[in-house]
Design an enzyme around this catalytic site. Sequence first.
Site, short mmCIF file in Angstrom:
data_model
loop_
_atom_site.label_atom_id
_atom_site.label_comp_id
_atom_site.label_asym_id
_atom_site.label_seq_id
_atom_site.Cartn_x
_atom_site.Cartn_y
_atom_site.Cartn_z
N GLN A 1 0.81 -1.15 0.01
CA GLN A 1 0.06 -0.01 -0.08
C GLN A 1 0.88 1.26 -0.01
OE1 GLN A 1 -3.25 0.74 -0.37
NE2 GLN A 1 -3.94 -1.26 -0.40
N SER A 2 1.96 1.29 -0.72
CA SER A 2 3.06 2.42 -0.68
C SER A 2 2.35 3.49 -1.15
CB SER A 2 4.16 1.68 -1.58
OG SER A 2 5.14 2.80 -1.84
N ASN A 3 2.58 4.67 -0.38
CA ASN A 3 2.24 5.98 -1.19
C ASN A 3 3.33 6.50 -1.91
OD1 ASN A 3 0.02 6.49 0.75
ND2 ASN A 3 1.40 6.41 2.54
N CYS B 1 5.00 4.48 -3.93
CA CYS B 1 4.96 4.17 -5.21
C CYS B 1 3.82 4.78 -5.89
CB CYS B 1 4.56 2.53 -4.99
SG CYS B 1 6.17 1.51 -4.59
#
Length: 333
Positions: free
Chosen positions: A75-77, A79
């Site tokens: 759930q990387s911001n 990325c």
Amino acid sequence: MNLCQFPRRRYTVGITPVEKLERLSALVGSPTLYCKRDDLLGLAGGGNKTRKLEFLMADALAKGADTIITCGAIQSNHCRLTLAAANKEGLFCQLVLEQRVPNSYDSLASGNNFLFNLLGVEAVHVVDGGSNLKEKMDTVANALRAQGRKPYIIPGGGSNAIGALGYVACAQELLQQLFEMELNIDAIVCTSGSAGTHAGLLTGIVASNAHIPVIGICINRKKEEQSQAVYDLCNQLALKLNLKEGPAYDDIIVFEEYIGEGYSRVTEDMLEAVKLVARTEAILLDPVYTGKTMAGLLDLQRKGYFNQMQNILFLHTGGSPALFAYTGYFFDK
Ligand SMILES: *Cc1c(COP(=O)(O)O)cnc(C)c1O
């Protein structure tokens, strides 16, 4: 410091606001809380990675890249925002996603994962927790090079000396802004993750002789390991910026008490903090970073850590799109 010597793209119009948190402050008592709204930075959904990407993407463009490769949690911001910046620049973007919680990757999940899809990621490479992400990104890059493409690798969180310049710039922006507001801040509280935000901000503050403590709330590592990561990056920045003296190890303040069971794992205090800030200030925090950081700030306040202080600034580093991957935890039962 002269930050003009480094190429930079711009992804935000103007500067981010500093807001007084009137209702939250009234509940908490003293000190008075202020919020630097870096959740309102440019690119899809905003957040701290936008400042780092201004310098990183400029470097990628200068090197003639056609594809950006980066990595992060599922759930990387970081990325999401790297992909958004690549779109703005007309570049391709491939993501290496680490399943830090076993079997947690779901290609149809909401939150940032949904946005990877909407923003048109070229490829997603999912690896198990603890994998060597750098090695995996190198493999992806080599495959692209073999096809005649020009990949550019951005490390996790964009936290190298180029990306962290974004938060040195933020320190300059903030000090000027506080001067114009006639607001004397006694301490800054931020999240300390891949360390670029904490190290950049601290380096900018120290290089300006501003003597404002920067308190990092850690969300993934033990205090000693995190302090060392921040220190290493401060040293790289001091070198890059030609500073006579960068931050000392003793300038680095890290709290490890608010991680709970681990990175991205829900804590009760995080849920409380996210709800409280939504219901008093109508500001959306996130479950992985700023929710735990606010939980830490409120706990330190209750314990009297800020007793001698008048004004505290909370740096809101963004992340609210991840809330939509956590809705089940927030409905009042
Ligand atoms: C990445 C991130 C952080 C942590 O910043 P680092 O520079 O990696 O330490 C904090 N908040 C949000 C919302 C993030 O996405």
